[in-house]
Design a protein around this motif. Structure first.
Motif, PDB file in Angstrom:
ATOM      1  N   ASN A 126       1.092  -1.306   0.162  1.00 13.20           N
ATOM      2  CA  ASN A 126       0.033  -0.164   0.463  1.00 13.20           C
ATOM      3  C   ASN A 126       1.258   1.548   0.125  1.00 13.20           C
ATOM      4  OD1 ASN A 126      -1.633   2.353   1.351  1.00 13.20           O
ATOM      5  ND2 ASN A 126      -3.281   1.073   0.642  1.00 13.20           N
ATOM      6  N   ARG A 127       0.583   2.310  -0.513  1.00 14.23           N
ATOM      7  CA  ARG A 127       1.637   2.997  -1.136  1.00 14.23           C
ATOM      8  C   ARG A 127       1.232   4.374   0.302  1.00 14.23           C
ATOM      9  NH1 ARG A 127       1.483   4.196  -7.488  1.00 14.23           N
ATOM     10  NH2 ARG A 127       2.420   2.419  -8.227  1.00 14.23           N
ATOM     11  N   LEU A 128       0.412   3.938   0.719  1.00 10.65           N
ATOM     12  CA  LEU A 128      -0.437   5.539   1.455  1.00 10.65           C
ATOM     13  C   LEU A 128       0.820   5.007   2.255  1.00 10.65           C
ATOM     14  CD1 LEU A 128      -1.241   7.506   3.088  1.00 10.65           C
ATOM     15  CD2 LEU A 128      -3.206   6.251   3.205  1.00 10.65           C
ATOM     16  N   SER A 129       1.094   4.005   2.832  1.00 12.00           N
ATOM     17  CA  SER A 129       1.886   3.046   4.497  1.00 12.00           C
ATOM     18  C   SER A 129       3.111   3.300   4.257  1.00 12.00           C
ATOM     19  CB  SER A 129       1.076   1.940   4.304  1.00 12.00           C
ATOM     20  OG  SER A 129      -0.571   1.478   4.713  1.00 12.00           O
ATOM     21  N   ILE A 130       3.549   3.135   2.951  1.00 11.19           N
ATOM     22  CA  ILE A 130       4.719   3.032   2.913  1.00 11.19           C
ATOM     23  C   ILE A 130       5.489   4.401   2.621  1.00 11.19           C
ATOM     24  CG2 ILE A 130       6.553   2.942   0.832  1.00 11.19           C
ATOM     25  CD1 ILE A 130       4.637   0.512  -0.337  1.00 11.19           C
ATOM     26  N   ALA A 131       4.264   5.392   1.617  1.00 10.85           N
ATOM     27  CA  ALA A 131       4.896   7.014   1.859  1.00 10.85           C
ATOM     28  C   ALA A 131       4.818   7.237   3.573  1.00 10.85           C
ATOM     29  CB  ALA A 131       3.571   7.595   1.323  1.00 10.85           C
ATOM     30  N   GLY A 132       3.802   6.756   4.231  1.00 14.80           N
ATOM     31  CA  GLY A 132       3.573   7.518   5.939  1.00 14.80           C
ATOM     32  C   GLY A 132       4.836   6.904   6.789  1.00 14.80           C
ATOM     33  N   TYR A 133       4.891   5.878   6.490  1.00 16.49           N
ATOM     34  CA  TYR A 133       5.884   4.567   7.016  1.00 16.49           C
ATOM     35  C   TYR A 133       7.672   5.599   7.362  1.00 16.49           C
ATOM     36  CZ  TYR A 133       9.451   1.791   8.441  1.00 16.49           C
ATOM     37  OH  TYR A 133      10.473   0.346   9.502  1.00 16.49           O
TER      38      TYR A 133
END
Length: 667
Positions: free
Chosen positions: A503-510
């Motif tokens: 999930n790109r949102l999770s990766i970017a937030g991480y």
């Protein structure tokens, strides 16, 4: 009495013809044996199978009941399947438990039963158990029969679609269509239904067209079977076109099908319902009421699924409201609401509450509607649907403060409750989203962060939290200046990344929550590679919708940078009328920059006479200015042209000195 050997031999020879498709002939042969020996177990078994092949499920159940326990033990799979087809789902589970789950066929029937079983109360079908059974069958294909793997693919896709419709999409095994879904029309249709349930209507329309094409080219189906399958696909296609706003296409497609020729009664009912909406013409509500209620009654096994029945129930009440049947709607919806607990997050129950409020207000909105609906809050203070209706009416009258106060008071009451169900409603993602939207209208950013942090803290302790709510909470906390909020955001995005590593949102937030100026980027390179390259990104759209970093520049610096990077359009030249220009105006010569100053204040002014020279001497450096004599002091602040005017006190309690006017002085 045993059957003659000749009859049994003829029956056995007939059954050995494995390619035989004449089920009527098999049934006649079995009946011939049973006329001579009514208790022949093999002939009874053959008769049951033949009746099932001919879709005569009630007759098959009668034969099984007359055959007794001996026949049921021999034909356990057929017995379970017959019970499933006649709608006796609880008995199917009992049969499967007695058999111990040893038969793959029984496990298939059990999965189908879970997928189609109606639950008591307002709950939707029990699809999670069906999904687990199909998952177990797919893992262990030992002992599988021919084409069973293909059936598992189709049934698993249907279960995933039903999970999406039931609001349990996070339990679905597949979230996006795959290449295998394009190989068979059943798979394409199930993938289309799953996409439609997720709100991906464009993708659903494409998959429905693909399903139609595959069905038309299928040689295994007869023309009648193809027509029946394509009718079902077309009914779904009309729904999608209507939701997309393509009313003309939907109306044209609806006119091309014959609703009476749809074999399934539930599909026919849905097609009839959608035909009332898929039109640009405004239909008479009384005629719509008649058309809606003229459909055939549905049997127990032909009823629509729970989410479909809920929509049809709401449409029924809506048509009654349009037909001015307010008293009937109030009575029936009040009974339905009283049968269900409150508060609840059930979309079905809360929608009925909204329709009840509309009937109480007789379809009035604004202040007139509020006057009729507000007294209901005293009777049903925990009715979520009613509260949301009042909120909407407050917003229509621009009374945002009352809307926020009403929702905050309701959530505080729930927060004080010790019931676990009330706490689930208190932190329901939908209600949190409504409150956040109300706070956004008043730019209450600190309240938004606080509310999202509380909701995230609650759902992180649950086994199946909402990824959307946690992602929103993580983004809000990243924009905070408090280190504790940043630490919470890092934990949230780390857990989201563990649940869905792609999930790109999770990766970017991480990355945003863990990377610091002193961090080694090589540790995060694998995650960075999963994101889109920077040159391909739209910076403005990314800042608006992506995960923000903590601000590092002040407001003035940001405005200055924005002013430097934005190319301003040249100001439009204003036209001056000739009547306003002086007589000696020459456009080739630059105008005097001191033309707006009084004549005596210009640099070119030269006083004449003794009095004029005396005044000029008084204005030289070190002299007392006229403004100071009058009690005022003018000071330039910061060199920006802003003028500050202060009074100079006279030292005593007297007022301003009066200025004497000279006699006969002209200026």
């Amino acid at each position: 009495m045993a059957a003659p050997p000749s009859d049994l031999q003829s029956l056995t020879a007939l059954l050995r013809q494995t390619s035989l498709k004449d089920h009527e002939g098999v049934l006649k042969a079995a009946n011939a044996v049973l006329r001579k020996s009514k208790t022949n177990i093999e002939a009874l078994h053959v008769k049951v199978v033949s009746l099932l092949k001919l879709d005569r499920y009630e007759d098959a159940l009668r034969v099984l009941e007359e055959g007794g326990d001996r026949l049921k033990e021999r034909a356990t799979l057929e017995w379970a399947y017959t019970l499933y087809r006649v709608g006796q789902y609880a008995d199917v589970e009992s049969v499967a438990r007695k058999a111990g789950g040893k038969s793959r066929g029984l496990r298939h029937v059990e999965a189908q039963t879970e997928a189609h079983k109606r639950m008591q109360y307002y709950r939707l079908e029990n699809f999670p158990e069906a999904a687990d059974l199909y998952k177990q069958l797919s893992k262990d294909l030992s002992g599988a029969v021919e084409n069973e793997e293909n059936d598992l693919w189709i049934n698993s896709g249907a279960t995933d679609a039903q999970l999406e419709w039931a609001g349990l999409g996070y339990l679905a095994q597949k979230k996006q269509p795959s290449r295998e879904d394009m190989e068979a029309f059943e798979m394409a249709y199930n993938a289309a239904c799953a996409s439609i349930a997720r709100g991906e209507l464009g993708q659903g329309e494409v998959l429905l067209r693909r399903a139609k094409d595959l069905c038309n080219t299928l040689e295994e189906l007869s023309d009648e079977e193809k027509t029946a399958e394509i009718l079902s696909i077309t009914v779904q296609q009309i729904y999608v076109l209507t939701k997309l706003g393509k009313i003309q296409e939907a109306e044209k497609l609806s006119s091309e099908i014959s609703i009476e020729n749809i074999p399934e009664i539930s599909t026919r009912r849905i097609a009839q319902n959608n035909s009332l909406i898929a039109t640009e013409q405004q239909i008479n509500p009384y005629l719509a009421h008649r058309i809606f209620h003229c459909s055939l009654p549905m049997s127990k096994t032909k009823k629509p699924f729970g989410f479909q029945a809920s929509l049809l129930r709401r449409n029924n009440y809506t048509i009654d409201l349009l037909s001015l049947k307010y008293a009937g709607v109030i009575k029936s919806t009040a009974k339905y609401i009283s049968e269900h607990p409150s508060p609840t997050v059930s979309a079905d129950v809360n929608s009925i509450s909204v329709l009840n409020a509309a009937a109480q207000a007789q379809n009035q909105i604004g202040k007139a509607g509020l006057k009729e609906i507000l007294p209901l809050l005293e009777k049903r203070p925990s009715d979520v649907g009613l509260i949301l209706t009042v909120l909407q009416l407050y917003l229509l009258t621009n009374n945002h403060g009352s809307a926020i106060h009403l929702l905050e008071s309701f959530l505080k009451r729930l927060e004080a409750s010790s019931t676990a169900a009330d706490q689930d409603v208190r932190f329901a993602p939908g209600l949190i989203g409504v409150l956040i939207s109300l706070y956004s209208l008043q730019s209450r950013k600190s309240h938004i962060r606080t509310e999202l942090a509380k909701a995230a803290s609650y759902w992180r302790c649950k086994p199946k939290p909402s990824p959307g709510l946690l992602g929103a909470a993580g983004k809000a906390l990243l924009g905070s200046s408090k280190p504790a909020d940043h630490a919470t955001a890092a934990e949230i995005f780390e857990s989201l990344k563990e649940q869905d590593p792609d999930n790109r949102l999770s990766i970017a937030g991480y990355i945003a929550s863990h990377v610091t100026p002193s961090s080694d980027l090589l540790k995060f390179q694998a995650d960075i590679d999963k994101l889109s390259p920077i040159p391909r990104l739209d910076a403005a759209a990314l800042e608006e919708a992506g995960v923000p970093h903590a601000p590092t520049l002040g407001a003035s610096a940001s405005k200055k940078r924005a002013a430097d990077t934005t190319t301003a359009a040249p100001p439009k030249k204003k036209r001056v009328r000739k009547s306003r220009l002086p007589k000696d105006f020459d456009p080739s010569k630059p105008p005097d920059p001191e033309r707006w100053l009084p004549l005596r204040d210009r640099s070119s002014y030269r006083p004449k006479g003794k009095k004029g020279k005396a005044r000029a001497a008084a204005a030289t450096q070190g002299g007392i200015s006229a403004s100071e004599k009058d009690g005022e002091k003018i000071e330039l602040v910061g060199g920006t042209g802003v003028v500050k005017v202060e009074k100079v006190g006279s030292g005593g309690g007297g007022g301003k000195a009066k200025k004497k006017k000279g006699k006969g002085t002209k200026r």
